[in-house]
Motif scaffolding. Structure first.
Motif, PDB file in Angstrom:
ATOM      1  N   ASP A 186     -12.369  19.539 -11.853  1.00 15.62           N
ATOM      2  CA  ASP A 186     -11.258  20.498 -11.726  1.00 15.62           C
ATOM      3  C   ASP A 186     -11.846  21.897 -11.909  1.00 15.62           C
ATOM      4  OD1 ASP A 186      -9.068  22.139 -11.814  1.00 15.62           O
ATOM      5  OD2 ASP A 186      -8.041  21.087 -13.445  1.00 15.62           O
ATOM      6  N   ARG A 244      -5.510  -2.729  -2.158  1.00 19.10           N
ATOM      7  CA  ARG A 244      -5.554  -2.806  -0.683  1.00 19.10           C
ATOM      8  C   ARG A 244      -6.425  -1.703  -0.116  1.00 19.10           C
ATOM      9  NH1 ARG A 244      -1.080  -5.851   1.986  1.00 19.10           N
ATOM     10  NH2 ARG A 244      -1.309  -4.622   3.868  1.00 19.10           N
ATOM     11  N   LYS A 245      -6.262  -0.493  -0.678  1.00 14.54           N
ATOM     12  CA  LYS A 245      -7.049   0.642  -0.193  1.00 14.54           C
ATOM     13  C   LYS A 245      -8.537   0.420  -0.439  1.00 14.54           C
ATOM     14  CE  LYS A 245      -3.710   4.077  -1.706  1.00 14.54           C
ATOM     15  NZ  LYS A 245      -2.869   4.107  -0.513  1.00 14.54           N
ATOM     16  N   VAL A 301       2.508  16.296  -7.712  1.00 16.43           N
ATOM     17  CA  VAL A 301       2.192  16.491  -9.128  1.00 16.43           C
ATOM     18  C   VAL A 301       3.415  16.137  -9.973  1.00 16.43           C
ATOM     19  CG1 VAL A 301       1.463  18.151 -10.888  1.00 16.43           C
ATOM     20  CG2 VAL A 301       0.515  18.287  -8.560  1.00 16.43           C
ATOM     21  N   ASN A 304     -11.140  12.810  -1.992  1.00 19.79           N
ATOM     22  CA  ASN A 304      -9.924  12.460  -2.715  1.00 19.79           C
ATOM     23  C   ASN A 304     -10.172  11.132  -3.433  1.00 19.79           C
ATOM     24  OD1 ASN A 304      -7.211  12.854  -3.405  1.00 19.79           O
ATOM     25  ND2 ASN A 304      -6.416  12.144  -1.437  1.00 19.79           N
ATOM     26  N   GLN A 305      -9.297  10.819  -4.396  1.00 18.31           N
ATOM     27  CA  GLN A 305      -9.390   9.535  -5.077  1.00 18.31           C
ATOM     28  C   GLN A 305      -8.744   8.438  -4.219  1.00 18.31           C
ATOM     29  OE1 GLN A 305      -8.443  12.417  -6.699  1.00 18.31           O
ATOM     30  NE2 GLN A 305     -10.529  12.505  -7.465  1.00 18.31           N
ATOM     31  N   LYS A 311      -7.614  10.280   3.211  1.00 20.68           N
ATOM     32  CA  LYS A 311      -7.040   8.947   3.090  1.00 20.68           C
ATOM     33  C   LYS A 311      -7.943   7.930   3.778  1.00 20.68           C
ATOM     34  CE  LYS A 311      -3.017  10.315   1.295  1.00 20.68           C
ATOM     35  NZ  LYS A 311      -2.275   9.706   0.200  1.00 20.68           N
ATOM     36  N   ARG A 329     -10.150  -1.914   2.071  1.00 21.28           N
ATOM     37  CA  ARG A 329     -10.379  -1.240   3.362  1.00 21.28           C
ATOM     38  C   ARG A 329     -11.558  -0.281   3.249  1.00 21.28           C
ATOM     39  NH1 ARG A 329      -4.902  -1.530   6.183  1.00 21.28           N
ATOM     40  NH2 ARG A 329      -6.019  -0.596   7.927  1.00 21.28           N
ATOM     41  N   VAL A 386     -11.429   4.363 -15.125  1.00 20.66           N
ATOM     42  CA  VAL A 386     -10.825   3.120 -14.623  1.00 20.66           C
ATOM     43  C   VAL A 386     -11.025   3.007 -13.110  1.00 20.66           C
ATOM     44  CG1 VAL A 386      -8.621   1.902 -14.295  1.00 20.66           C
ATOM     45  CG2 VAL A 386      -9.160   2.950 -16.516  1.00 20.66           C
ATOM     46  N   ASN A 387     -10.919   4.128 -12.423  1.00 20.77           N
ATOM     47  CA  ASN A 387     -11.126   4.137 -10.974  1.00 20.77           C
ATOM     48  C   ASN A 387     -12.595   3.880 -10.631  1.00 20.77           C
ATOM     49  OD1 ASN A 387     -10.963   6.548  -8.280  1.00 20.77           O
ATOM     50  ND2 ASN A 387     -10.301   4.433  -8.200  1.00 20.77           N
ATOM     51  N   THR A 393       1.640   5.818  -5.587  1.00 19.85           N
ATOM     52  CA  THR A 393       0.731   5.354  -6.642  1.00 19.85           C
ATOM     53  C   THR A 393       0.216   6.542  -7.465  1.00 19.85           C
ATOM     54  OG1 THR A 393      -0.001   3.498  -5.277  1.00 19.85           O
ATOM     55  CG2 THR A 393      -1.472   4.161  -7.069  1.00 19.85           C
ATOM     56  N   ARG A 407       0.248  15.479 -17.260  1.00 18.84           N
ATOM     57  CA  ARG A 407       0.210  15.603 -15.800  1.00 18.84           C
ATOM     58  C   ARG A 407      -0.328  14.313 -15.175  1.00 18.84           C
ATOM     59  NH1 ARG A 407      -3.122  19.957 -15.031  1.00 18.84           N
ATOM     60  NH2 ARG A 407      -4.853  18.963 -13.986  1.00 18.84           N
ATOM     61  N   VAL A 438      -0.821  12.623 -11.014  1.00 22.50           N
ATOM     62  CA  VAL A 438      -0.784  13.015  -9.609  1.00 22.50           C
ATOM     63  C   VAL A 438      -0.549  11.757  -8.775  1.00 22.50           C
ATOM     64  CG1 VAL A 438      -1.994  14.181  -7.732  1.00 22.50           C
ATOM     65  CG2 VAL A 438      -2.364  14.926 -10.090  1.00 22.50           C
ATOM     66  N   MET A 496      -2.573   8.312  -8.731  1.00 26.00           N
ATOM     67  CA  MET A 496      -3.985   8.305  -8.307  1.00 26.00           C
ATOM     68  C   MET A 496      -4.870   9.162  -9.189  1.00 26.00           C
ATOM     69  SD  MET A 496      -3.762  10.800  -5.012  1.00 26.00           S
ATOM     70  CE  MET A 496      -5.457  11.324  -5.222  1.00 26.00           C
ATOM     71  N   SER A 497      -4.259   9.903 -10.123  1.00 26.88           N
ATOM     72  CA  SER A 497      -5.064  10.718 -11.032  1.00 26.88           C
ATOM     73  C   SER A 497      -4.247  10.968 -12.281  1.00 26.88           C
ATOM     74  CB  SER A 497      -5.460  12.046 -10.345  1.00 26.88           C
ATOM     75  OG  SER A 497      -6.281  12.840 -11.176  1.00 26.88           O
ATOM     76  N   ASP A 527       0.858  -1.188   0.000  1.00 29.77           N
ATOM     77  CA  ASP A 527       0.000   0.000   0.000  1.00 29.77           C
ATOM     78  C   ASP A 527       0.895   1.239   0.000  1.00 29.77           C
ATOM     79  OD1 ASP A 527      -2.343   1.421  -0.063  1.00 29.77           O
ATOM     80  OD2 ASP A 527      -3.120   0.639   1.822  1.00 29.77           O
ATOM     81  N   LEU A 578      -2.761   5.266 -14.579  1.00 26.78           N
ATOM     82  CA  LEU A 578      -3.484   5.247 -13.312  1.00 26.78           C
ATOM     83  C   LEU A 578      -3.212   3.920 -12.600  1.00 26.78           C
ATOM     84  CD1 LEU A 578      -5.718   7.174 -11.920  1.00 26.78           C
ATOM     85  CD2 LEU A 578      -7.235   5.251 -12.414  1.00 26.78           C
ATOM     86  N   VAL A 633      -7.052   4.877  -4.944  1.00 32.48           N
ATOM     87  CA  VAL A 633      -6.585   4.037  -6.058  1.00 32.48           C
ATOM     88  C   VAL A 633      -5.666   2.949  -5.513  1.00 32.48           C
ATOM     89  CG1 VAL A 633      -5.247   3.998  -8.212  1.00 32.48           C
ATOM     90  CG2 VAL A 633      -6.814   5.904  -7.741  1.00 32.48           C
ATOM     91  N   ARG A 663      -4.944  20.347 -10.369  1.00 31.82           N
ATOM     92  CA  ARG A 663      -4.319  19.185  -9.724  1.00 31.82           C
ATOM     93  C   ARG A 663      -5.099  17.952 -10.175  1.00 31.82           C
ATOM     94  NH1 ARG A 663      -3.738  19.441  -3.359  1.00 31.82           N
ATOM     95  NH2 ARG A 663      -5.915  18.804  -3.477  1.00 31.82           N
ATOM     96  N   CYS A 664      -5.976  17.423  -9.367  1.00 31.44           N
ATOM     97  CA  CYS A 664      -6.822  16.316  -9.805  1.00 31.44           C
ATOM     98  C   CYS A 664      -8.133  16.877 -10.360  1.00 31.44           C
ATOM     99  CB  CYS A 664      -7.126  15.378  -8.639  1.00 31.44           C
ATOM    100  SG  CYS A 664      -5.652  14.663  -7.882  1.00 31.44           S
ATOM    101  N   GLY A 665      -9.024  15.964 -10.773  1.00 31.13           N
ATOM    102  CA  GLY A 665     -10.357  16.374 -11.204  1.00 31.13           C
ATOM    103  C   GLY A 665     -10.494  16.403 -12.710  1.00 31.13           C
ATOM    104  N   ASP A 673     -12.215  10.593 -10.416  1.00 31.37           N
ATOM    105  CA  ASP A 673     -12.033  11.496 -11.563  1.00 31.37           C
ATOM    106  C   ASP A 673     -11.571  10.740 -12.811  1.00 31.37           C
ATOM    107  OD1 ASP A 673      -9.325  10.987 -11.113  1.00 31.37           O
ATOM    108  OD2 ASP A 673      -8.736  13.090 -10.947  1.00 31.37           O
ATOM    109  N   HIS A 674     -11.734   9.382 -12.810  1.00 29.09           N
ATOM    110  CA  HIS A 674     -11.201   8.597 -13.932  1.00 29.09           C
ATOM    111  C   HIS A 674     -12.072   7.345 -14.113  1.00 29.09           C
ATOM    112  CE1 HIS A 674      -8.343   6.366 -16.398  1.00 29.09           C
ATOM    113  NE2 HIS A 674      -7.563   7.442 -16.465  1.00 29.09           N
ATOM    114  N   PRO A 711      -5.122  13.499 -14.869  1.00 31.45           N
ATOM    115  CA  PRO A 711      -6.086  14.486 -15.365  1.00 31.45           C
ATOM    116  C   PRO A 711      -5.733  15.088 -16.717  1.00 31.45           C
ATOM    117  CG  PRO A 711      -4.807  15.383 -13.556  1.00 31.45           C
ATOM    118  CD  PRO A 711      -4.400  13.956 -13.681  1.00 31.45           C
TER     119      PRO A 711
END
Lengths: 372, 372
Positions: free
Chosen positions: B144, B99-100, A318, B93-94, B74, B103, B121-122, A273, A282, A284, A275-276, A17, A330, B96, B149-151, B118-119, A278
């Protein structure tokens, strides 16, 4: 509630993790052996600084390879190391305040302990705490050898040594002479010049001590950037490198010492990992300021050309991706080289030990957060 | 080994071991009440961000004053908050990684939980994890709104909402529309312009959703620097300020919003001890990079004119003293205002609650280090 580890022994690295602190065992073990080997001819003792790793499992391996003990900076750190089986600890720092002094003298009755001092009021407080507890404390006087932080100049240091020697409950155990500001001077020539000045300050002080009939049994200092210079000086009896076991991006920017066999390898990484995703250029990561210290620069992305970590926020990192680079997807897990190992380790509860792509063990960062 | 707290309830502030995280209860309680009062007329829900304080004791007090739940970043943070008695958590937050996700869906069966995506696949991975566990997850799509950043942008966000709505095990629960980059724009005019653009992006997205017959029950975002703008927008239904409870030096540099009654007070400090006085104009504190985050600037020395914190190393903070200033003495304890509250809190295991110069309680930073 105690935090769970990010892995179990036996799983693959890619199933850990994230973010997680990863120790690659092969370069780590080579670093430990290289350090021991590099000091063999010098006759100088090795006392690695445990403030970098805060982990008794690592300290015990350093001791098994010949270290005489370890250093740390805080009383709570020393407590965690002693609880983990380390028997000889130098707190290479001043301990000021009644609660701390009570803990210090209590611990001194359970382990071989020494502490530094650079002020007469602190020496008096150390003596009072030791005599109140019926303990005896080894005290090193800290000399300012050019770093301009703590420490006394030679004449004042010699007076402090006399005060320590005359204080009930205390024993004068030598000089702490660490030149912290020299460790990250980029060229070997600059580092050598700084350590020449440190050696001169030590010599001036030991001459003053000798004139007062005080023997100086130990002169200790030196870090990963300079320890071979102190070891070759003829005046230092002990060196205190810490980062060599783990290494970081900032030490990686130093021009190495001439003996190329002494180069230490990066063994510490933060696994993160994606995690985005976008935008095409880029990505993230899930590792930001709470997983990586950024005081000595942003982390480097390991083994991925054209991908740079360009911004850290609390929980995000980022990445900027060159148009020609193989863009991470991703869920991909990347290894980051931390800018500065010490405060990065202090953010994590667990070190995930990895060998050949598998988790071999989980070591607790027992002194994580041990700041007082 | 668990770290001991730096104090016990009942002792005087000056007897607390250092460095220690201090919460002054009176300004802290005023901050909580001011936040609730400032939203009373708006009809907008308050969901404070717990990533700042990571402390269930604080979250429970926010809920008692009318917050509908809390945010965090988190899964391990959410676990610590739920274990501490919080029943409604938005992971803003995402999430990804396998293991996460295991949980996450396990926790979703024990608390009211929502998560962002925001994806595509996720979204598919969230659906697979939820159905595998027989759970049902609320998912907000992250838009976004200008932070870069993300989104996802509006059109992609609307598609993701459709995907969520069509996925077994998932429920589309609204839009996450946080403009993080706007929080520390110094002038109110700049912040207002940034939030105008965020509102326009939200409106564009909700129009697309409406065209597809998808209702958007929640639009959530806003931080301490801008939340009144989101609350007044007519499109946000919920705001997520976090730092207002504690505050920091960086928020202190913002030009306040026009309504002066809404100014939040500094309630969080790091207590540090003068551990060395090596020169007339230099003192050294026992709090450095491992006790104070420096990503948003060095800490400010509270209530001591002419004394500045000018350099942080791992365990030391160097103070520069003006010739005209009352110089602190060895052993003096000073209060520091951290540059950035969130990563500073994350360095400490305990919050020492102080009222009228006495320790009232010790609160555990239960989600300290909960980075994965």
């Amino acid at each position: 509630m105690s935090l769970p580890p990010p892995a179990e022994a036996g799983i693959a690295l890619e199933d850990v993790d994230t973010p997680a602190l990863i120790l690659e065992m092969e370069p780590f073990e080579r670093n430990l052996r290289r350090m021991t080997d590099s000091l063999k001819e010098s006759g100088v003792a090795l006392r690695p600084h445990a403030k970098s790793h805060k982990c008794p499992e690592i300290a015990l391996r350093q001791l098994a390879l010949g270290a005489v003990g370890v250093c740390c900076q805080k009383v709570t750190e020393a407590e965690a190391l002693v609880a983990g089986g380390v028997g000889d600890v130098l707190i290479a720092n001043q301990v000021v305040g009644e609660r701390k002094l009570r803990r210090l003298v209590e611990l001194a009755q359970r382990a071989r302990l020494a502490v530094c001092a650079d002020h007469p009021v602190n020496v008096a407080a150390l003596a009072a705490a030791a005599t109140a507890a019926g303990a005896r404390l080894d005290v090193l006087v800290e000399l300012d050898v050019g770093a301009g932080r703590c420490g006394a100049p030679p004449a004042a240091a010699a007076e402090l040594a006399q005060q320590v020697a005359a204080s009930p409950g205390l024993r004068f155990a030598g000089l702490q002479a660490y030149q912290g500001a020299a460790q990250h001077l980029r060229s070997e020539a600059e580092r050598a010049a700084a350590i020449d000045r440190a050696v001169a300050a030590v010599q001036e002080t030991t001459a003053l001590l000798a004139a007062h009939g005080i023997e100086c049994e130990r002169v200790t200092g030196g870090g990963t950037g300079t320890y071979l210079l102190e070891a070759a000086s003829g005046v230092y009896t002990e060196v205190q490198p810490g980062s060599y076991a783990l290494m970081d991006a900032d030490y990686g920017r130093n021009e190495p010492a001439p003996a190329a066999t002494l180069a230490f390898e990066q063994s510490l990484f933060v696994l993160a990992t994606v995690m985005s995703r976008p935008a095409p250029r880029r990505a993230v990561l899930d590792a930001g300021l709470k997983a990586l210290a950024t005081d000595s620069g942003l982390p480097l992305v390991d083994a991925l050309e054209g991908v740079r970590y360009v911004k850290a926020t609390d929980e995000h990192g980022v990445l900027e991706i060159d148009p020609s680079a193989a863009a991470p997807m991703l869920g991909d897990k990347l290894r980051l080289v931390p800018g500065h190992c010490d405060p990065t380790v202090n953010l994590h509860d667990w070190i995930v030990c990895v060998r050949g792509g598998r988790v071999e063990a989980l070591w607790r960062v027992a002194a994580r957060g041990a700041v007082f």
